[in-house]
Design an enzyme around this catalytic site. Structure first.
Site, PDB file in Angstrom:
ATOM      1  N   ARG A 268       0.838  -1.166   0.012  1.00 23.33           N
ATOM      2  CA  ARG A 268      -0.087   0.096   0.032  1.00 23.33           C
ATOM      3  C   ARG A 268       0.829   1.203   0.073  1.00 23.33           C
ATOM      4  NH1 ARG A 268       0.920   2.254   4.697  1.00 23.33           N
ATOM      5  NH2 ARG A 268       1.206   0.965   6.656  1.00 23.33           N
ATOM      6  N   GLY A 269       0.168   2.338  -0.218  1.00 19.34           N
ATOM      7  CA  GLY A 269       0.980   3.542   0.117  1.00 19.34           C
ATOM      8  C   GLY A 269       1.206   4.003   1.281  1.00 19.34           C
ATOM      9  N   GLY A 270       2.053   5.139   1.517  1.00 23.61           N
ATOM     10  CA  GLY A 270       2.292   5.538   2.788  1.00 23.61           C
ATOM     11  C   GLY A 270       3.208   4.862   3.622  1.00 23.61           C
TER      12      GLY A 270
ATOM     13  N   VAL B 198       4.612   3.999   7.963  1.00 23.09           N
ATOM     14  CA  VAL B 198       4.023   2.738   9.028  1.00 23.09           C
ATOM     15  C   VAL B 198       2.984   3.229   9.863  1.00 23.09           C
ATOM     16  CG1 VAL B 198       5.465   3.713  10.761  1.00 23.09           C
ATOM     17  CG2 VAL B 198       4.960   1.332  10.820  1.00 23.09           C
ATOM     18  N   THR B 199       1.896   2.203  10.086  1.00 21.99           N
ATOM     19  CA  THR B 199       1.143   2.480  10.973  1.00 21.99           C
ATOM     20  C   THR B 199       0.673   1.294  12.018  1.00 21.99           C
ATOM     21  OG1 THR B 199      -1.390   3.288  11.191  1.00 21.99           O
ATOM     22  CG2 THR B 199      -1.033   1.687   9.527  1.00 21.99           C
TER      23      THR B 199
ATOM     24  N   HIS C 190      -2.139  -1.569  13.548  1.00 23.76           N
ATOM     25  CA  HIS C 190      -3.613  -2.055  13.804  1.00 23.76           C
ATOM     26  C   HIS C 190      -3.722  -3.074  14.976  1.00 23.76           C
ATOM     27  CE1 HIS C 190      -4.332  -0.647   9.875  1.00 23.76           C
ATOM     28  NE2 HIS C 190      -3.494  -1.372   9.130  1.00 23.76           N
TER      29      HIS C 190
ATOM     30  N   ALA D  23      -6.619   6.463   9.690  1.00 27.17           N
ATOM     31  CA  ALA D  23      -5.911   6.536   8.824  1.00 27.17           C
ATOM     32  C   ALA D  23      -6.149   5.858   7.462  1.00 27.17           C
ATOM     33  CB  ALA D  23      -4.554   5.807   9.509  1.00 27.17           C
TER      34      ALA D  23
ATOM     35  N   GLY E 155      -4.486   4.181   3.714  1.00 29.21           N
ATOM     36  CA  GLY E 155      -3.527   3.519   3.152  1.00 29.21           C
ATOM     37  C   GLY E 155      -4.065   2.667   1.837  1.00 29.21           C
TER      38      GLY E 155
ATOM     39  N   CYS F 153       2.244   7.099  10.371  1.00 27.41           N
ATOM     40  CA  CYS F 153       2.525   7.760   9.166  1.00 27.41           C
ATOM     41  C   CYS F 153       3.695   8.549   8.791  1.00 27.41           C
ATOM     42  CB  CYS F 153       1.129   8.358   8.882  1.00 27.41           C
ATOM     43  SG  CYS F 153      -0.464   7.421   9.291  1.00 27.41           S
TER      44      CYS F 153
END
Length: 225
Positions: free
Chosen positions: A66-68, A70-71, A73, A155, A157, A186
């Protein structure tokens, strides 16, 4: 459009399933929206830099397409994966992202919370000092501190393959937010992350998931509907 509430699902399994669905779909395949809750995991986007993971602390870091950046979950977060044929819908990526954000804004509005877009930083934010106020953000935000007074509650992505989307949007409902302190969310150092519970909204995960699925489906109705 089929909305599937898949409940708690491992991230890697869901990613494989999204890829398989997207690769196998044809121009006639109906769009779907998958709603899930993941066990704790950090996901790193294509633009991700290793230095934005400060201390994984035993939580897996999974590279994704995906784009972006780090996040995180984890339990208590609704993750929605719209599997949408943009060509059939007649829209482009910029409009798709706008509609994703619009759906989240409507879900927050139903909880009495005012969400905000921030130019150049996809996702939805709330005012930390007045999350229920209706005043618009007065900009531009200062370049040295663009998130001053704001907390991120959702967020985005996405990935688009052959005009078809996967990955999606996450909305924080009632979760352990401490893992966000182990990353630069992000890619932004010091970005505050909040959830509905932090704001004093006693929202139920299943209820928010259902509402988000409905609002997303409304955003992606075909033109003839």
């Amino acid at each position: 459009m089929l909305i599937q509430n898949l409940g708690r699902q491992p991230y890697a399994h869901t990613l494989d399933a999204m890829r398989a669905f997207t690769e196998a779909r044809t121009p006639d395949t109906p769009d779907e929206i998958w709603l899930v809750e993941h066990p704790p995991v950090f996901t790193q986007g294509l633009s991700g830099k290793a230095e934005h993971v400060l201390d994984a602390g035993g939580i897996a870091v999974v590279p994704t397409n995906r784009g972006g950046q780090v996040t995180y979950h984890g339990p208590g977060q609704v993750v929605a994966y719209p599997l949408i044929d943009l060509k059939r819908l007649g829209i482009y990526v910029k409009e798709y992202v706008y509609r994703l954000e619009s759906a989240v804004l409507k879900v927050l509005q139903a909880q009495g919370v005012t969400g905000h877009r921030l130019a150049g930083a996809p996702g939805i934010y709330v005012r930390l000092d007045d999350p229920f106020g209706h005043a618009a953000l007065s900009g531009p935000m200062p370049a040295t501190d663009p998130f001053r007074g704001l907390g991120k509650i959702a967020a985005l992505g996405i990935k688009v393959s052959r005009h078809c989307t996967y990955h999606g949007v996450s909305l924080n409902v009632a979760m352990d937010l401490s893992p966000f302190s182990r990353i630069n969310p992000c890619g932004y150092a010091g970005l505050v992350t909040v959830d509905l519970a932090t704001l004093g909204v006693p929202a139920d995960w299943a209820a928010v998931a259902t509402l988000l699925g409905e609002r997303l489906a409304t955003q992606f109705l075909p033109r003839s509907a």
